[in-house]
Design a protein around this motif. Structure first.
Motif, mmCIF file in Angstrom:
data_model
loop_
_atom_site.group_PDB
_atom_site.id
_atom_site.type_symbol
_atom_site.label_atom_id
_atom_site.label_comp_id
_atom_site.label_asym_id
_atom_site.label_seq_id
_atom_site.Cartn_x
_atom_site.Cartn_y
_atom_site.Cartn_z
ATOM 1 N N LEU A 124 0.812 -1.208 0.000
ATOM 2 C CA LEU A 124 0.000 0.000 0.000
ATOM 3 C C LEU A 124 0.850 1.265 0.000
ATOM 4 N N GLU A 125 2.021 1.227 0.583
ATOM 5 C CA GLU A 125 2.845 2.418 0.693
ATOM 6 C C GLU A 125 3.630 2.661 -0.599
ATOM 7 N N ASP A 126 3.851 3.954 -0.875
ATOM 8 C CA ASP A 126 4.661 4.320 -2.037
ATOM 9 C C ASP A 126 6.124 4.034 -1.747
ATOM 10 N N ILE A 127 6.836 3.649 -2.805
ATOM 11 C CA ILE A 127 8.254 3.322 -2.672
ATOM 12 C C ILE A 127 9.065 4.401 -3.375
ATOM 13 N N VAL A 135 11.959 0.328 -12.038
ATOM 14 C CA VAL A 135 11.571 1.735 -12.067
ATOM 15 C C VAL A 135 10.469 1.953 -13.108
ATOM 16 N N PRO A 136 9.683 3.033 -12.936
ATOM 17 C CA PRO A 136 8.715 3.382 -13.987
ATOM 18 C C PRO A 136 9.446 3.713 -15.300
ATOM 19 N N VAL A 137 8.844 3.338 -16.410
ATOM 20 C CA VAL A 137 9.497 3.517 -17.714
ATOM 21 C C VAL A 137 8.824 4.664 -18.442
ATOM 22 N N TYR A 138 9.619 5.701 -18.717
ATOM 23 C CA TYR A 138 9.127 6.828 -19.508
ATOM 24 C C TYR A 138 9.010 6.390 -20.971
ATOM 25 N N PRO A 139 7.992 6.833 -21.673
ATOM 26 C CA PRO A 139 7.841 6.411 -23.079
ATOM 27 C C PRO A 139 9.085 6.712 -23.915
ATOM 28 N N GLY A 191 0.534 4.241 -13.821
ATOM 29 C CA GLY A 191 1.525 4.974 -14.596
ATOM 30 C C GLY A 191 1.206 6.443 -14.779
ATOM 31 N N LYS A 192 0.162 6.945 -14.096
ATOM 32 C CA LYS A 192 -0.234 8.335 -14.232
ATOM 33 C C LYS A 192 0.440 9.179 -13.156
ATOM 34 N N VAL A 193 0.832 10.416 -13.507
ATOM 35 C CA VAL A 193 1.472 11.330 -12.562
ATOM 36 C C VAL A 193 0.388 11.982 -11.696
ATOM 37 N N PRO A 221 4.088 1.678 -15.103
ATOM 38 C CA PRO A 221 4.283 1.809 -13.647
ATOM 39 C C PRO A 221 5.445 0.981 -13.137
ATOM 40 N N GLY A 222 6.008 1.429 -12.019
ATOM 41 C CA GLY A 222 7.076 0.682 -11.377
ATOM 42 C C GLY A 222 6.543 -0.561 -10.690
ATOM 43 N N LYS A 223 7.413 -1.536 -10.476
ATOM 44 C CA LYS A 223 7.001 -2.802 -9.864
ATOM 45 C C LYS A 223 7.917 -3.144 -8.699
ATOM 46 N N GLN A 224 7.306 -3.733 -7.679
ATOM 47 C CA GLN A 224 8.033 -4.225 -6.514
ATOM 48 C C GLN A 224 7.572 -5.651 -6.274
ATOM 49 N N ARG A 225 8.503 -6.619 -6.362
ATOM 50 C CA ARG A 225 8.193 -8.048 -6.235
ATOM 51 C C ARG A 225 7.169 -8.496 -7.280
ATOM 52 N N GLY A 226 7.282 -7.903 -8.442
ATOM 53 C CA GLY A 226 6.424 -8.292 -9.546
ATOM 54 C C GLY A 226 5.062 -7.640 -9.570
ATOM 55 N N SER A 227 4.714 -6.781 -8.596
ATOM 56 C CA SER A 227 3.395 -6.146 -8.535
ATOM 57 C C SER A 227 3.548 -4.646 -8.752
ATOM 58 N N PRO A 228 2.625 -4.018 -9.510
ATOM 59 C CA PRO A 228 2.676 -2.563 -9.717
ATOM 60 C C PRO A 228 2.472 -1.826 -8.399
ATOM 61 N N VAL A 229 3.281 -0.805 -8.170
ATOM 62 C CA VAL A 229 3.206 -0.011 -6.941
ATOM 63 C C VAL A 229 3.345 1.463 -7.301
ATOM 64 N N GLY A 230 2.952 2.331 -6.342
ATOM 65 C CA GLY A 230 3.177 3.750 -6.507
ATOM 66 C C GLY A 230 4.625 4.099 -6.211
ATOM 67 N N VAL A 231 5.186 5.009 -7.017
ATOM 68 C CA VAL A 231 6.592 5.384 -6.865
ATOM 69 C C VAL A 231 6.661 6.901 -6.692
ATOM 70 N N SER A 232 7.329 7.329 -5.617
ATOM 71 C CA SER A 232 7.507 8.763 -5.370
ATOM 72 C C SER A 232 8.829 9.218 -5.976
ATOM 73 N N TYR A 233 8.776 10.404 -6.592
ATOM 74 C CA TYR A 233 9.957 10.924 -7.289
ATOM 75 C C TYR A 233 10.118 12.395 -6.934
ATOM 76 N N SER A 234 11.350 12.823 -6.656
ATOM 77 C CA SER A 234 11.638 14.219 -6.349
ATOM 78 C C SER A 234 12.883 14.653 -7.121
ATOM 79 N N ILE A 235 12.864 15.927 -7.540
ATOM 80 C CA ILE A 235 13.987 16.440 -8.323
ATOM 81 C C ILE A 235 14.094 17.946 -8.100
ATOM 82 N N PRO A 236 15.326 18.473 -7.893
ATOM 83 C CA PRO A 236 15.504 19.936 -7.834
ATOM 84 C C PRO A 236 15.728 20.479 -9.271
ATOM 85 N N ILE A 237 15.039 21.563 -9.581
ATOM 86 C CA ILE A 237 15.161 22.179 -10.918
ATOM 87 C C ILE A 237 15.749 23.573 -10.756
ATOM 88 N N THR A 238 16.794 23.848 -11.510
ATOM 89 C CA THR A 238 17.487 25.140 -11.445
ATOM 90 C C THR A 238 17.282 25.896 -12.775
#
Length: 242
Positions: A124-127, A135-139, A191-193, A221-238
């Motif tokens: 249930l928790e985001d990874i 990891v999630p795959v960008y097109p 796979g939606k943001v 979408p990203g997978k953990q142990r073969g199951s789709p999960v929510g993935v949190s992503y953070s990035i600094p933009i300059t």
């Protein structure tokens, strides 16, 4: 001058002694009068006379002694007779069979009808992006997990640089120089943001960042142990304000 009386017979010489004797007698008389007790004779008459004869009289009851005769010896003693009644009702005995199993007997269990079902573990928790197994795959990104991570970051940065309105910082009157925006979002199980959050030097810049990143394309979408999960992503933009 000729003295008319004999000095030894003059009473004036004894005036001090007579004065002291008179004071002593006066004090004695006053003390005696103060200590003397008197009683009103009228109160003595109201006490009446004590009559002791009536109190000495007491009525003593006369007690008659009665002779008690013992009962005769020939009187029979009554004994209650108990009659024994036979119980005609028959009670059926219940035989309880033993449920213990003999150690020598083997127990046979039929396992043909048992179907083993494997329960899927629901995450249930985001990874975080850096800890996800797949990891999630960008097109358009290909390769192993490391290459997919690098490609994902490059595509996100390029998409942001293309869509972000850089002239907005100048319109807001920000001081020239480099500015930083801290961005965080989530790629859900489909796979939606979603859940885009931004922190920057101005609220309008934060709103612009959220608008841009919400328009990112749907990803694998990203997978953990073969199951789709929510993935949190953070990035600094300059970016730079001129």
């Amino acid at each position: 001058m000729i003295t008319k009386k004999n000095p030894k017979q003059q009473l004036e010489n004894y005036s001090k002694i007579f004065l002291q004797i008179g004071l002593a007698l006066t004090l004695f008389v006053v003390y005696t009068l103060m200590e003397h007790k008197t009683y009103d004779r009228s109160d003595l008459k109201s006490l009446g006379q004590a009559n002791m004869e009536d109190e000495m009289k007491e009525d003593i009851p006369i007690v008659l002694i009665q002779e008690v005769t013992p009962p005769p010896k020939d009187v029979p003693v009554l004994v209650e007779k108990i009659k024994i009644v036979e119980d005609e009702m028959k009670i059926e005995e219940t035989i309880i069979e033993s449920t213990e199993t003999d150690e020598g007997e083997a127990i046979v269990i039929n396992t043909d009808d048992i179907i083993e079902v494997e329960e899927e573990e629901e995450l249930l928790e985001d990874i975080p992006f850096v800890l996800i197994e797949n990891v999630p795959v960008y097109p358009g990104c290909k390769g192993n997990n490391t290459e997919l991570k690098r490609c994902f970051t490059q595509k996100i940065t390029a998409f942001f640089g293309k869509k972000f309105n850089t002239s907005l910082a100048t319109e807001l009157g920000l001081v020239p120089g480099k500015k930083k925006l801290f961005v965080m979002f989530k790629i859900d199980r489909t796979g939606k943001v979603s859940n885009v959050m931004a922190r920057g030097p101005h609220p309008r810049l934060e709103k612009e960042v959220i608008t841009v990143l919400t328009s990112l394309p749907r990803m694998t979408p990203g997978k953990q142990r073969g199951s789709p999960v929510g993935v949190s992503y953070s990035i600094p933009i300059t970016f730079e304000v001129r």
